[in-house]
Enzyme design. Structure first.
Site, mmCIF file in Angstrom:
data_model
loop_
_atom_site.group_PDB
_atom_site.id
_atom_site.type_symbol
_atom_site.label_atom_id
_atom_site.label_comp_id
_atom_site.label_asym_id
_atom_site.label_seq_id
_atom_site.Cartn_x
_atom_site.Cartn_y
_atom_site.Cartn_z
ATOM 1 N N TYR A 160 -32.477 36.687 86.314
ATOM 2 C CA TYR A 160 -33.799 36.575 86.836
ATOM 3 C C TYR A 160 -34.631 37.830 86.682
ATOM 4 O O TYR A 160 -35.885 37.896 86.270
ATOM 5 C CB TYR A 160 -33.837 36.094 88.345
ATOM 6 N N LYS A 164 -37.986 38.479 84.421
ATOM 7 C CA LYS A 164 -39.340 38.899 84.863
ATOM 8 C C LYS A 164 -39.910 40.338 84.234
ATOM 9 O O LYS A 164 -41.015 40.547 84.306
ATOM 10 C CB LYS A 164 -39.205 39.081 86.508
HETATM 11 N N1 NAP Z 1 -41.246 32.028 95.707
HETATM 12 C C1 NAP Z 1 -41.123 33.474 95.689
HETATM 13 O O1 NAP Z 1 -40.865 34.165 96.639
HETATM 14 C C2 NAP Z 1 -41.342 33.957 94.231
HETATM 15 C C3 NAP Z 1 -41.430 35.364 94.292
HETATM 16 C C4 NAP Z 1 -41.490 35.731 92.980
HETATM 17 C C5 NAP Z 1 -41.787 35.260 91.932
HETATM 18 N N2 NAP Z 1 -41.858 33.744 91.858
HETATM 19 C C6 NAP Z 1 -42.108 32.906 90.686
HETATM 20 O O2 NAP Z 1 -43.166 32.185 90.936
HETATM 21 C C7 NAP Z 1 -42.714 31.016 90.190
HETATM 22 C C8 NAP Z 1 -42.942 29.734 91.003
HETATM 23 O O3 NAP Z 1 -41.732 29.659 91.773
HETATM 24 P P1 NAP Z 1 -41.843 28.781 93.199
HETATM 25 O O4 NAP Z 1 -41.392 29.785 94.267
HETATM 26 O O5 NAP Z 1 -43.181 28.108 93.237
HETATM 27 O O6 NAP Z 1 -40.632 27.591 92.783
HETATM 28 P P2 NAP Z 1 -40.638 26.095 92.692
HETATM 29 O O7 NAP Z 1 -41.235 25.641 94.112
HETATM 30 O O8 NAP Z 1 -39.100 25.993 92.417
HETATM 31 O O9 NAP Z 1 -41.484 25.788 91.607
HETATM 32 C C9 NAP Z 1 -40.904 26.035 90.305
HETATM 33 C C10 NAP Z 1 -41.749 24.959 89.519
HETATM 34 O O10 NAP Z 1 -41.428 25.215 88.021
HETATM 35 C C11 NAP Z 1 -41.099 24.128 87.398
HETATM 36 N N3 NAP Z 1 -39.895 24.150 86.329
HETATM 37 C C12 NAP Z 1 -38.729 24.837 86.611
HETATM 38 N N4 NAP Z 1 -38.347 24.730 85.307
HETATM 39 C C13 NAP Z 1 -38.793 24.090 84.587
HETATM 40 C C14 NAP Z 1 -38.831 23.575 83.119
HETATM 41 N N5 NAP Z 1 -37.884 23.896 82.224
HETATM 42 N N6 NAP Z 1 -39.919 22.824 82.709
HETATM 43 C C15 NAP Z 1 -40.758 22.599 83.367
HETATM 44 N N7 NAP Z 1 -40.997 23.147 84.606
HETATM 45 C C16 NAP Z 1 -40.094 23.748 85.178
HETATM 46 C C17 NAP Z 1 -40.423 23.283 88.577
HETATM 47 O O11 NAP Z 1 -40.322 21.739 88.409
HETATM 48 P P3 NAP Z 1 -39.125 20.643 88.781
HETATM 49 O O12 NAP Z 1 -39.234 21.091 90.470
HETATM 50 O O13 NAP Z 1 -39.537 19.501 88.504
HETATM 51 O O14 NAP Z 1 -37.927 21.546 88.279
HETATM 52 C C18 NAP Z 1 -41.507 23.504 89.588
HETATM 53 O O15 NAP Z 1 -42.809 22.824 89.490
HETATM 54 C C19 NAP Z 1 -41.399 30.989 89.399
HETATM 55 O O16 NAP Z 1 -41.514 31.683 88.277
HETATM 56 C C20 NAP Z 1 -40.965 32.125 90.558
HETATM 57 O O17 NAP Z 1 -39.963 33.108 89.613
HETATM 58 C C21 NAP Z 1 -41.651 33.242 93.102
#
Ligand code: NAP
Length: 256
Positions: A160, A164
């Protein structure tokens, strides 16, 4: 330009990959609130439809797509479909992301391929596939969701963290290449926000560690994050490109 217009997305078309859950979902709803036609994308059809239902409350024509964007041919077809329907894409958000906790020495090749395919390869090809249309139009704004893990080492998240770092390198490179051609490319580095990505990975020790290392002393709320995306997407950010905007409660500022 008056103040309201500076931060308006009225009349814009926004493709939000990962817009079916968590950060991307919140961005999709906020962009709609700012006036955009929003196309959310995720793998799960049920989750996409839930967001589409919300969007239809103010945009009866809203539609989303259930696509695995790690399949680059499917990603290409998705972009073709959105272009055929809307004629343009003004804003692209790459919020798709997955992770797995493991000691670096225990990751398998399949983990590497799966995580890099979603977190980096699909982001590259979404940027370039949509970017070609934006370059042809001479305008566009791309926002990649990076992470505080783009700025240092994080235990148990080697793949991961690598992905990033790559997202920030990609963002800065595309911003540099496309700056004179009307396409801005920025990133957001969220700190800790509880979503489907990390909810089941936050045992009490990781939870306490995350909060303890965040100067503001708590997790972020998603509505505190979306404002950064609204800003970067909007005409108000017309001189901002290549930026990675940290929304992390001071995590990176306080890391030493
Ligand atoms: N949450 C945090 O604290 C945090 C911190 C830093 C960065 N981020 C980043 O923020 C972004 C969003 O994360 P989140 O926390 O919102 O997680 P999340 O709720 O799990 O959302 C991830 C989204 O990406 C979609 N996705 C994953 N793999 C995919 C694929 N191969 N094709 C199409 N869609 C796909 C998922 O769809 P499905 O559910 O249908 O798979 C979901 O809509 C990510 O890049 C993550 O690394 C999050």
């Amino acid at each position: 330009m008056d103040l309201a217009s500076r931060f308006s997305l009225a009349g814009k078309v926004a493709l939000v990959i990962g817009g079916s859950s968590g950060i991307g979902r919140e961005i999709a709803l906020a962009f709609r609130g700012a006036g955009a036609s929003v196309v959310p994308v995720g793998r799960s059809e049920a989750k996409v439809e839930e967001v589409v239902g919300r969007l239809r409350q103010s945009d009866a024509a809203a539609a989303g797509h259930a696509v695995d964007v790690a399949d680059i041919a499917a990603l290409g077809r998705l972009v073709d479909q959105v272009m055929a329907r809307h004629g343009r894409i003004d804003v692209l958000v790459n919020s798709q992301g997955i992770t797995k906790l493991s000691k670096a020495e225990d990751f398998a090749e399949a983990d590497f391929d799966r995580i890099i395919a979603t977190n980096l390869k699909s982001v590259f090809f979404a940027c370039t596939t949509v970017g070609r249309h934006m370059l042809a139009a001479g305008a566009g704004s791309i926002i990649n969701i990076a992470s505080i893990a783009a700025f240092g080492g994080f235990r148990l998240t080697a793949l991961y963290t690598m992905s990033k770092h790559g997202v920030v390198g990609l963002t800065e490179t595309l911003a540099t290449e496309w700056a004179t051609r009307g396409v801005r490319v920025n990133a957001i580095a969220p700190g800790f926000f509880i979503t489907a990505l990390n909810r089941d990975k936050m045992d009490p020790e990781r939870r306490a560690n995350a909060i303890g290392r965040t100067p503001i002393g708590r997790f972020g709320e998603l509505d505190e994050l979306v404002n950064a995306a609204l800003y970067l997407a909007s005409p108000g950010a017309s001189f901002v490109t290549g930026e990675t905007l940290r929304v992390d409660g001071g995590f990176l500022a306080g890391r030493f």
